[in-house]
Scaffold this active site. Structure first.
Site, PDB file in Angstrom:
ATOM      1  N   LEU A 139     -36.034 -45.011 -16.926  1.00 46.74           N
ATOM      2  CA  LEU A 139     -36.935 -45.805 -17.769  1.00 46.74           C
ATOM      3  C   LEU A 139     -36.395 -45.973 -19.176  1.00 46.74           C
ATOM      4  O   LEU A 139     -36.666 -46.977 -19.843  1.00 46.74           O
ATOM      5  CB  LEU A 139     -38.319 -45.147 -17.837  1.00 46.74           C
ATOM      6  CG  LEU A 139     -39.075 -45.004 -16.508  1.00 46.74           C
ATOM      7  CD1 LEU A 139     -40.380 -44.245 -16.719  1.00 46.74           C
ATOM      8  CD2 LEU A 139     -39.350 -46.363 -15.895  1.00 46.74           C
ATOM      9  N   GLY A 140     -35.646 -44.987 -19.643  1.00 49.16           N
ATOM     10  CA  GLY A 140     -35.101 -45.060 -20.992  1.00 49.16           C
ATOM     11  C   GLY A 140     -34.163 -43.906 -21.238  1.00 49.16           C
ATOM     12  O   GLY A 140     -34.197 -42.887 -20.542  1.00 49.16           O
ATOM     13  N   GLY A 168     -31.955 -41.737 -24.527  1.00 41.20           N
ATOM     14  CA  GLY A 168     -31.667 -41.508 -25.927  1.00 41.20           C
ATOM     15  C   GLY A 168     -30.547 -40.514 -26.098  1.00 41.20           C
ATOM     16  O   GLY A 168     -29.872 -40.133 -25.129  1.00 41.20           O
ATOM     17  N   ALA A 169     -30.343 -40.053 -27.337  1.00 39.18           N
ATOM     18  CA  ALA A 169     -29.234 -39.144 -27.634  1.00 39.18           C
ATOM     19  C   ALA A 169     -29.441 -37.770 -27.017  1.00 39.18           C
ATOM     20  O   ALA A 169     -28.477 -37.091 -26.644  1.00 39.18           O
ATOM     21  CB  ALA A 169     -29.061 -39.016 -29.140  1.00 39.18           C
ATOM     22  N   THR A 170     -30.684 -37.347 -26.870  1.00 42.00           N
ATOM     23  CA  THR A 170     -30.941 -35.977 -26.409  1.00 42.00           C
ATOM     24  C   THR A 170     -31.661 -35.896 -25.079  1.00 42.00           C
ATOM     25  O   THR A 170     -31.821 -34.801 -24.539  1.00 42.00           O
ATOM     26  CB  THR A 170     -31.784 -35.222 -27.453  1.00 42.00           C
ATOM     27  OG1 THR A 170     -33.026 -35.915 -27.632  1.00 42.00           O
ATOM     28  CG2 THR A 170     -31.048 -35.126 -28.783  1.00 42.00           C
ATOM     29  N   SER A 176     -33.236 -38.250 -21.288  1.00 46.08           N
ATOM     30  CA  SER A 176     -33.436 -39.456 -20.474  1.00 46.08           C
ATOM     31  C   SER A 176     -34.833 -39.392 -19.865  1.00 46.08           C
ATOM     32  O   SER A 176     -35.345 -38.308 -19.570  1.00 46.08           O
ATOM     33  CB  SER A 176     -32.388 -39.538 -19.357  1.00 46.08           C
ATOM     34  OG  SER A 176     -31.080 -39.613 -19.891  1.00 46.08           O
ATOM     35  N   LYS A 185     -39.398 -36.620 -18.968  1.00 50.15           N
ATOM     36  CA  LYS A 185     -38.356 -36.656 -19.988  1.00 50.15           C
ATOM     37  C   LYS A 185     -37.468 -35.432 -19.771  1.00 50.15           C
ATOM     38  O   LYS A 185     -37.907 -34.299 -19.953  1.00 50.15           O
ATOM     39  CB  LYS A 185     -38.977 -36.647 -21.381  1.00 50.15           C
ATOM     40  CG  LYS A 185     -37.962 -36.800 -22.512  1.00 50.15           C
ATOM     41  CD  LYS A 185     -38.663 -36.981 -23.846  1.00 50.15           C
ATOM     42  CE  LYS A 185     -37.676 -37.253 -24.964  1.00 50.15           C
ATOM     43  NZ  LYS A 185     -38.355 -37.479 -26.267  1.00 50.15           N
ATOM     44  N   ASP A 205     -40.230 -42.133 -36.049  1.00 45.14           N
ATOM     45  CA  ASP A 205     -39.416 -43.057 -35.232  1.00 45.14           C
ATOM     46  C   ASP A 205     -40.298 -44.139 -34.606  1.00 45.14           C
ATOM     47  O   ASP A 205     -40.204 -44.436 -33.417  1.00 45.14           O
ATOM     48  CB  ASP A 205     -38.660 -42.289 -34.145  1.00 45.14           C
ATOM     49  CG  ASP A 205     -37.507 -43.118 -33.552  1.00 45.14           C
ATOM     50  OD1 ASP A 205     -37.142 -44.144 -34.164  1.00 45.14           O
ATOM     51  OD2 ASP A 205     -36.994 -42.735 -32.486  1.00 45.14           O
TER      52      ASP A 205
END
Length: 689
Positions: free
Chosen positions: A15-16, A18-20, A22, A38, A135
């Site tokens: 679904l998405g 990031g740096a740290t 998924s 997550k 953010d």
């Protein structure tokens, strides 16, 4: 496949990322319920321990319908990676909504208000719990559909969040650069050393950029080449922005910075909403933290917008639809003043129709007495006609259509197709708005003509009154002349009414919307193929030839779409604006003439009433004399001299009886005449209201 004790997912269901961590779509092993998990990667464990657990702690503290819920914290079976099990939002993020070609120029007004309401409610819950998100961006605002089909937006991704009171500061830097406060951008992106501390208002800057993006489909601050290619200019735009400006662009390399104090004309938000929203954006997109609004004022101003009701008003003189935002507890006088601010029609010149009926708005009453309106069923405002109706202001979609590059470039071709399709959807929206505008023009003017004709006295009654000229010559001549004038006006308005009805039928038969939609449907199929192809490393010979043909067909469809929009929509709309202006003048002249007729007849009313009173006195006197004469005649006939009674006395009695009857008829005619005059007076009063 990966799993925890209670949940299972496949790594293809991403679904998405990031740096740290998924995020994947997962299922509960027992119930099959869809959730989002997550999963943190190795890099996340290099962060300090307190940073690693901060997101868990923040989410456990929050419980709100506009914040993604945390269900559990688990670990994968083999690698022992931490997993957050959260609410699954099936409709993607606000970013995915904005990246859809149909929203290339921003969200429709109704959807934007939903976003505003959800973001404000979610942020208010964060501040009540002393949390700064750090953010905020469209990609971190998830969307799901409610049971009644309505959108619900929820804040997510609290990896950068931390507890922070209004008067506290922090020095660590998080966020996405396009949405970062300039002070944070300077240190995080430009890598310039500075010792500034940041407060909770950094979230307000990110909210401002997000709301602008949602309203327009574009970022507010765009240097030449894009925000990520020209970072120094990006910083200059955000820090040199004048007070009150809400956007800044650089249109050519090394060119000047251009500032905007309003939302672009391509924005779908009404001017009524824009007038409320722009001051908020101007005061939260403020680089100096000391000048930026605090959350209390932000919540107060946005709540003020969200608590208002919308009254839709179609101004016939301008041929434009307005959204008037007022509070339900306001008076009608405040509504009328708000209409004046948008239309420049003064209060004394505002006349309204609703669904074909005259609508009298008493200024002292509550605005709750105003009828419930919609965009297709607005209040119709009539006033003095303007020289040229303004109509709908719009930007030609052809100006926003990019060109395909000659060579095959899968990514570039996809981007171009997306841009062209976005302009095509904008053309479809405008075509619908232009057609709806023509319908409202014709319908509103038709209703107003009909209401004025309904307020006229019956022509036959005026003709009947004119027949009294043998007894009241002066008044009869006036009534006859007025009858002739009103007959002419009625014939003129009847002709106009038939013309309006005919034009409305032609508008209903218009098929330009269907033609544009057909082009868009075919273009969308090609766009989907381009979106699929861009993920491949290359195309074979035959596939490449098909791709080239698709580019040609896509361009032809776009050309056809714009041709229909220009020739079938814009030209017809512009012609209808000219005709509307001429018709407005005809109706206005007829209405003014009716008022003059009513005033003229009312002026003679007093004279006619005086004549009637005088005749009534004469009639009473004659009746009294006739009664006395009959009494005397009866007495005389009973006496010895009856055989010698004078024949002249009998003739006089008969003559007085005839005169009495004539006077009765005349009094009846005068009463009938007064009834006609009163009808004209009522027509004048109704027209004045």
């Amino acid at each position: 496949m990966q799993s925890t004790a209670n949940y299972l997912w496949h790594t293809d269901d991403l679904l998405g990322q990031g740096a740290t961590a998924s995020v994947y779509k997962a299922r509960n092993k027992k119930s099959g319920e869809l959730v989002a998990v997550k999963v943190f990667n190795t890099a996340s464990y290099l962060r300090p321990r307190e940073v690693q657990v901060r997101e868990f702690e923040v989410l456990r503290k929050l419980n709100h319908q506009n914040i993604v819920k945390l269900f559990a914290v688990e670990e994968t079976g083999t690698s022992r990676q931490k997993v957050l099990v959260m609410e699954y939002c099936s409709s993607g993020s606000l970013l995915s909504v904005l990246e859809s070609p149909e929203n290339a120029f921003g969200l429709p007004e109704d959807e934007f208000l939903v976003v505003l309401r959800c973001v404000v409610a979610g942020m208010n819950h964060l501040r009540e719990n002393g949390i700064v998100h750090r953010d905020i961006k469209p990609g971190n605002i998830m969307r799901l559909m409610g049971e009644e089909g309505q959108s619900i937006y929820k804040l997510t991704d609290f990896g950068a969040a931390r507890e922070l009171d209004d008067d506290e500061k922090f020095i660590s830097v998080y966020g996405t650069e396009e949405y970062l406060h300039p002070d944070m951008y300077e240190r995080a992106v430009l890598r310039k050393p500075q010792q500034k501390a940041f407060g909770v208002t950094v979230d307000l800057w990110s909210i401002g950029v997000t709301l602008y993006h949602a309203a327009t489909g574009s970022l507010p601050f765009v240097p030449f080449g894009g925000p990520r290619r020209n970072k120094e200019i990006m910083y200059r735009i955000t820090t040199e922005k004048p007070a009150g400006a809400i956007a800044g662009t650089q249109r050519r390399e090394n060119g000047p910075l251009e500032w905007s104090y309003t939302l672009p004309v391509t924005c779908q938000l009404s001017m009524g909403l824009q007038s409320q929203l722009v001051p908020i954006l101007a005061n939260i997109l403020e680089a100096e933290q000391a000048k930026c609004w605090g959350f209390d004022q932000f919540f107060a101003e946005t709540s003020d917008i969200l608590q208002r009701v919308i009254v839709h008003v179609f101004s016939l003189p301008q041929a434009a639809l307005h959204h008037v935002y007022i509070h339900a507890h306001n008076t009608v006088a405040i509504f009328l003043e708000a209409v004046y601010k948008q239309t420049k029609v003064t209060l004394q010149n505002q006349e309204y129709l609703f669904e074909g009926h005259l609508c009298a708005l008493e200024p002292k009453l509550s605005a709750q007495h105003i009828a419930h309106t919609t965009a297709s069923s607005p209040l119709t405002l009539f006033s003095m006609p303007t020289e040229t109706p303004e109509g709908l202001a719009f930007r030609d979609p052809a100006l926003d259509i990019p060109k395909f590059v000659p060579k095959v470039d899968l990514q570039a071709d996809y981007n171009t197709a997306k841009g062209v399709l976005g302009a095509g959807y904008q053309a479809l929206r405008l075509a619908r708005a232009l057609l709806a505008g023509q319908e409202l023009m014709l319908r509103g003017l038709y209703w107003f003509v009909f209401s004025n004709m309904a307020g006229m006295p019956e022509i036959q009654e005026l003709k009947g009154a004119a027949e009294l000229r043998a007894k009241l010559r002066t008044l009869a001549e006036v009534l006859s002349r007025l009858s002739h004038n009103i007959t002419e006006r009625q014939l003129s308005l009847s002709s106009l009414s038939s013309e309006l009805a005919r034009d409305r039928d032609q508008v209903h038969e218009d098929r330009s919307i269907q033609q544009i939609q057909c082009c868009l449907d075919r273009m969308y199929l090609i766009y989907k193929q381009f979106r699929k192809s861009r993920m491949r490393p290359g195309l074979g010979y035959n596939e490449e030839q098909i791709h080239k043909l698709d580019k040609v067909n896509f361009s032809h469809l776009a050309k056809r779409l714009l041709q229909v929009f220009q020739e079938e929509c814009v030209q017809k709309y512009q012609t209808s604006l000219v005709m509307h202006g001429n018709r407005m003048r005809v109706v206005h002249e007829a209405r003014d003439h009716l008022r003059l007729v009513a005033c003229s007849v009312a002026a003679y009313s007093t004279e006619a009433q005086g004549v009637q009173e005088g005749l009534s006195k004469i009639l009473d006197w004659l009746s009294h004399q006739l009664l006395q004469d009959r009494t005397k005649a009866a007495q005389a006939s009973a006496g010895p001299m009856a055989s010698y009674s004078c024949p002249a006395l009998k003739d006089l009695g008969l003559h007085m009886e005839e005169l009495c009857e004539e006077m009765k008829l005349l009094a009846f005619d005068l009463q009938d005449n007064n009834r006609i005059i009163e009808g004209l007076s009522r027509a004048q009063s109704a027209s004045d209201v």
